[in-house]
Scaffold this active site. Structure first.
Site, mmCIF file in Angstrom:
data_model
loop_
_atom_site.group_PDB
_atom_site.id
_atom_site.type_symbol
_atom_site.label_atom_id
_atom_site.label_comp_id
_atom_site.label_asym_id
_atom_site.label_seq_id
_atom_site.Cartn_x
_atom_site.Cartn_y
_atom_site.Cartn_z
ATOM 1 N N PHE A 56 1.246 5.144 0.765
ATOM 2 C CA PHE A 56 0.712 6.180 1.645
ATOM 3 C C PHE A 56 1.318 7.521 1.247
ATOM 4 O O PHE A 56 2.495 7.586 0.852
ATOM 5 C CB PHE A 56 1.081 5.892 3.099
ATOM 6 C CG PHE A 56 0.453 4.642 3.665
ATOM 7 C CD1 PHE A 56 1.011 3.397 3.403
ATOM 8 C CD2 PHE A 56 -0.680 4.704 4.463
ATOM 9 C CE1 PHE A 56 0.435 2.235 3.924
ATOM 10 C CE2 PHE A 56 -1.254 3.560 4.991
ATOM 11 C CZ PHE A 56 -0.694 2.321 4.716
ATOM 12 N N THR A 74 0.853 -1.198 0.000
ATOM 13 C CA THR A 74 0.000 0.000 0.000
ATOM 14 C C THR A 74 0.880 1.237 0.000
ATOM 15 O O THR A 74 1.895 1.302 0.713
ATOM 16 C CB THR A 74 -0.944 0.007 1.214
ATOM 17 O OG1 THR A 74 -1.863 -1.089 1.081
ATOM 18 C CG2 THR A 74 -1.726 1.310 1.315
#
Ligand code: PRE
Length: 284
Positions: A176, A174
């Site tokens: 960010f 992921t």
């Protein structure tokens, strides 16, 4: 520096925030404030409660975090950094596999483990929570509950790891972003081991005619500017009307990027430059 992040402690956002702060040489993790959901984290930045917000924007299995894209359009914030975190979802519980009647987690995490859930569970209730760590906190209260969360959450909330690495693809990351209010001066404090340098923009063409997207992208191609991501997202004005979220290599301080954006501005109804920033990859 006060950093706001999706909490409670043990969330992947928490891990991303601590990793980004470490890369920036900010050692004081006590300056972390936890929020219940992504929009609260944005609000904390805009209201000046935190200088920086660390926000999930894209996952390698499930794609973009929609609420983040929408809030980037509507909020007066600037992206000043990025950190990519390896995601290793675990099934956590105080009970055993046969005891589980409810599975809790953040919608993104549930989606990244969709096949696992279908394969291992027949009649369980799925409940969404604001974060994976909030799911772990709740699962601590009932043996028939299981959370999909990190191994850090297992330690933080006294849960057993029934099954590690349960996401549907073993490679799971992921991305960010670190955001600040656009009118603040807060910036990066260290760029030493950055691995990428990019600029993010949002463009709304508006007058839809054949070739308009081609011409927009051509302003980058003719200048040999590499795009690392382009995504259409509904403008919410009408069905089939889209915004384009584009990430490109380089900085708005580069003359060639400035020149491209100058020419694009005359081709679109709206152009929002979200920021130029460095990216870091966390190892685990
Ligand atoms: O719930 C968390 O732990 C978060 O940090 C949020 C979040 C997300 O929104 O994508 C972050 C990483 C994972 O993809 C799963 C959930």
């Amino acid at each position: 520096m006060i950093v706001g992040v999706l909490g409670p402690a043990g969330s992947y956002s928490d891990k991303a925030a601590k990793g980004w702060m470490e890369k920036q040489g900010i050692s004081d993790s006590s300056s972390l404030l936890y929020y219940d959901d992504i929009s609260d984290t944005f609000s904390a930045v805009i209201e000046g409660k935190t200088e920086i917000g660390i926000i999930p924007i894209e996952n390698s299995i499930e794609g973009s975090v929609g609420i983040t894209l929408d809030l980037l359009l509507d909020s007066d914030v600037t992206i000043i950094g990025e950190v990519v975190v390896p995601i290793e979802h675990c099934l956590l519980s105080k009970g055993k596999m046969d005891d589980i009647r409810v599975i809790l987690s953040h919608p993104q995490a549930l989606a990244q483990c969709r096949q696992f859930i279908r394969t291992h569970f027949r009649n369980v209730e799925i409940r969404t929570t604001g974060s994976t760590s909030h799911a772990a906190k709740l699962a601590n209260e009932f043996e028939e509950m299981a959370a999909i969360a990190s191994k850090e959450s297992a330690e933080a909330y006294g849960l057993n790891i029934l099954m590690p690495n349960i996401q549907d693809r073993k490679q799971n990351h992921t991305r960010f972003i670190a955001i600040r209010r656009t009118d603040s001066e807060t910036g990066e404090t260290n760029t030493e081991d950055a691995c990428t340098h990019k600029t993010s923009i949002i463009a709304y063409i508006g007058n839809d005619k054949a070739g308009s997207l081609y011409e927009l992208l051509g302003e980058f191609a003719k200048r040999d500017i590499n795009l690392t991501r382009i995504e259409s997202r509904p403008s919410k004005r009408s069905l089939g009307d889209y915004l384009f979220y584009i990430d490109l290599e380089g900085s708005t301080s580069d003359a060639i990027i400035k020149d491209a954006l100058y020419h694009i501005e005359s081709r679109v109804s709206m152009l929002k430059v979200l920021g130029s920033y460095n990216g870091y990859q966390l190892d685990s």
